[in-house]
Scaffold this motif. Structure first.
Motif, PDB file in Angstrom:
ATOM      1  N   MET A   1       0.873  -1.572   0.076  1.00 36.49           N
ATOM      2  CA  MET A   1       0.350  -0.733  -0.122  1.00 36.49           C
ATOM      3  C   MET A   1       0.966   1.347   0.127  1.00 36.49           C
ATOM      4  O   MET A   1       1.969   1.187   0.645  1.00 36.49           O
ATOM      5  CB  MET A   1      -0.894   0.502   1.520  1.00 36.49           C
ATOM      6  N   ALA A   2       0.581   1.602  -0.760  1.00 35.56           N
ATOM      7  CA  ALA A   2       1.122   3.507  -0.458  1.00 35.56           C
ATOM      8  C   ALA A   2       0.871   4.504   0.337  1.00 35.56           C
ATOM      9  O   ALA A   2      -0.214   3.864   1.344  1.00 35.56           O
ATOM     10  CB  ALA A   2       1.143   4.082  -1.751  1.00 35.56           C
ATOM     11  N   SER A   3       1.856   5.320   0.468  1.00 30.86           N
ATOM     12  CA  SER A   3       1.377   6.272   1.639  1.00 30.86           C
ATOM     13  C   SER A   3      -0.145   6.977   1.316  1.00 30.86           C
ATOM     14  O   SER A   3      -0.806   7.618   1.437  1.00 30.86           O
ATOM     15  CB  SER A   3       2.213   7.061   2.004  1.00 30.86           C
ATOM     16  N   ARG A   4      -0.053   6.993   0.074  1.00 31.19           N
ATOM     17  CA  ARG A   4      -1.627   7.858  -0.632  1.00 31.19           C
ATOM     18  C   ARG A   4      -2.788   6.442  -1.591  1.00 31.19           C
ATOM     19  O   ARG A   4      -1.653   5.544  -1.866  1.00 31.19           O
ATOM     20  CB  ARG A   4      -0.842   8.484  -1.183  1.00 31.19           C
ATOM     21  N   GLU A  16      -9.542   2.522   4.087  1.00 33.58           N
ATOM     22  CA  GLU A  16      -8.866   1.845   5.096  1.00 33.58           C
ATOM     23  C   GLU A  16      -7.705   1.880   5.913  1.00 33.58           C
ATOM     24  O   GLU A  16      -7.089   2.702   3.849  1.00 33.58           O
ATOM     25  CB  GLU A  16      -8.802   0.706   4.566  1.00 33.58           C
ATOM     26  N   ILE A  17      -7.206   2.538   6.743  1.00 31.53           N
ATOM     27  CA  ILE A  17      -6.559   3.893   7.727  1.00 31.53           C
ATOM     28  C   ILE A  17      -5.482   2.485   7.858  1.00 31.53           C
ATOM     29  O   ILE A  17      -5.597   1.972   8.864  1.00 31.53           O
ATOM     30  CB  ILE A  17      -6.203   4.756   8.022  1.00 31.53           C
ATOM     31  N   PHE A  43      -6.928  13.033  18.100  1.00 32.73           N
ATOM     32  CA  PHE A  43      -6.657  13.846  17.378  1.00 32.73           C
ATOM     33  C   PHE A  43      -6.546  13.459  15.963  1.00 32.73           C
ATOM     34  O   PHE A  43      -5.592  12.036  16.039  1.00 32.73           O
ATOM     35  CB  PHE A  43      -5.657  14.746  17.706  1.00 32.73           C
ATOM     36  N   ALA A  44      -6.695  14.392  14.448  1.00 31.33           N
ATOM     37  CA  ALA A  44      -5.960  14.105  13.286  1.00 31.33           C
ATOM     38  C   ALA A  44      -4.713  13.534  13.227  1.00 31.33           C
ATOM     39  O   ALA A  44      -3.861  13.694  13.853  1.00 31.33           O
ATOM     40  CB  ALA A  44      -6.176  14.908  12.322  1.00 31.33           C
ATOM     41  N   VAL A  69      -6.305  12.976   8.752  1.00 31.04           N
ATOM     42  CA  VAL A  69      -6.723  11.679   9.602  1.00 31.04           C
ATOM     43  C   VAL A  69      -5.589  10.634   9.089  1.00 31.04           C
ATOM     44  O   VAL A  69      -4.893   9.880  10.318  1.00 31.04           O
ATOM     45  CB  VAL A  69      -7.900  10.791   9.167  1.00 31.04           C
ATOM     46  N   ALA A  70      -5.283  10.309   7.850  1.00 31.42           N
ATOM     47  CA  ALA A  70      -3.989   8.920   7.844  1.00 31.42           C
ATOM     48  C   ALA A  70      -3.130   9.637   8.019  1.00 31.42           C
ATOM     49  O   ALA A  70      -2.691   9.164   8.999  1.00 31.42           O
ATOM     50  CB  ALA A  70      -4.367   9.281   6.770  1.00 31.42           C
ATOM     51  N   GLY A  71      -2.081  10.941   8.479  1.00 30.91           N
ATOM     52  CA  GLY A  71      -1.240  11.348   8.573  1.00 30.91           C
ATOM     53  C   GLY A  71       0.047  10.398   7.748  1.00 30.91           C
ATOM     54  O   GLY A  71      -0.922  10.722   6.540  1.00 30.91           O
TER      55      GLY A  71
END
Length: 163
Positions: A1-4, A16-17, A43-44, A69-71
Motif C-alpha cells: 500500500m502506498a502512503s496515498r 482503510e487507514i 486527534f487527526a 486523519v491518515a497522517g
C-alpha cells in the motif's frame, strides 16, 4: 500500500487507514474530507496512539481531511463488502454521514467500532472482519499455547520416567 491511495476516492467509498496492528476506517464525503468514528481524545493523524480507542465506550463522529486523519499512515479505498452487500445510494451514504458529524455514539471495539460505523453507512449493515480476524487469531493462539503446554507436560513425564 502506498502512503496515498492508489485510486482516487469517490463519494461514499470506504477508506482503510493502516495503523500499527489494526485498521482505522472512514467514509469519503468529498473535497478531500472523510467522516469517521473516533474516541473524543483522538486527534487527526493520531496513528498508533489511537489504539487507546479500545479503552473507551463513547466516540465522536468527525469530519476531517483524509490527509490529516491518515497522517503518515498508509490508506486505500477498500469497499471490500461490495460483493456481499449492495451499497446504498451515494447521496444517502454521504448525507447520513454528514448528519452524524459532531454526535457522540456508543463505541465498542467488538460490536460498534469505526469499521462497523462506516459499513452501516455504506451498506446499512454493520460489519467488521477485523473483529472476526482477531477472534480467530486469539482462538488459534490459545489452541497453540494449550497444545504446546500439553507437549511440554508429555516431555516432562517422559524425562521423569527415564530417570
Amino acid at each position: 500500500m502506498a502512503s496515498r491511495s492508489q485510486s482516487r476516492p469517490r463519494l461514499g467509498d470506504l477508506i482503510e487507514i493502516r495503523r500499527f496492528g489494526y485498521a482505522h476506517w472512514a467514509v469519503y464525503v468529498g473535497d478531500g474530507y472523510v467522516v469517521h468514528l473516533a474516541p473524543p481524545s483522538e486527534f487527526a493523524g493520531a496513528g498508533s496512539s489511537s489504539i487507546m480507542s479500545a479503552l473507551t465506550d463513547r466516540a465522536i463522529v468527525k469530519k476531517e481531511l483524509l490527509s490529516q486523519v491518515a497522517g503518515s499512515d498508509n490508506y486505500q479505498v477498500n469497499n471490500k463488502y461490495d460483493d456481499r452487500y449492495s451499497p446504498l445510494p451515494t447521496n444517502k451514504i454521504v448525507n447520513q454521514a454528514l448528519q452524524l458529524v459532531g454526535k457522540e455514539l456508543r463505541y465498542s471495539a467488538t460490536s460498534m467500532n469505526c469499521e462497523h460505523f462506516v459499513t452501516t453507512l455504506r451498506y446499512g449493515v454493520p460489519c467488521s472482519d477485523q473483529v472476526a480476524e482477531v477472534t480467530t487469531n486469539l482462538t488459534v493462539g490459545a489452541g497453540l499455547l494449550a497444545g504446546l503446554g500439553l507437549i511440554g507436560i508429555m516431555l516432562s513425564r517422559r524425562r521423569r520416567e527415564r530417570q
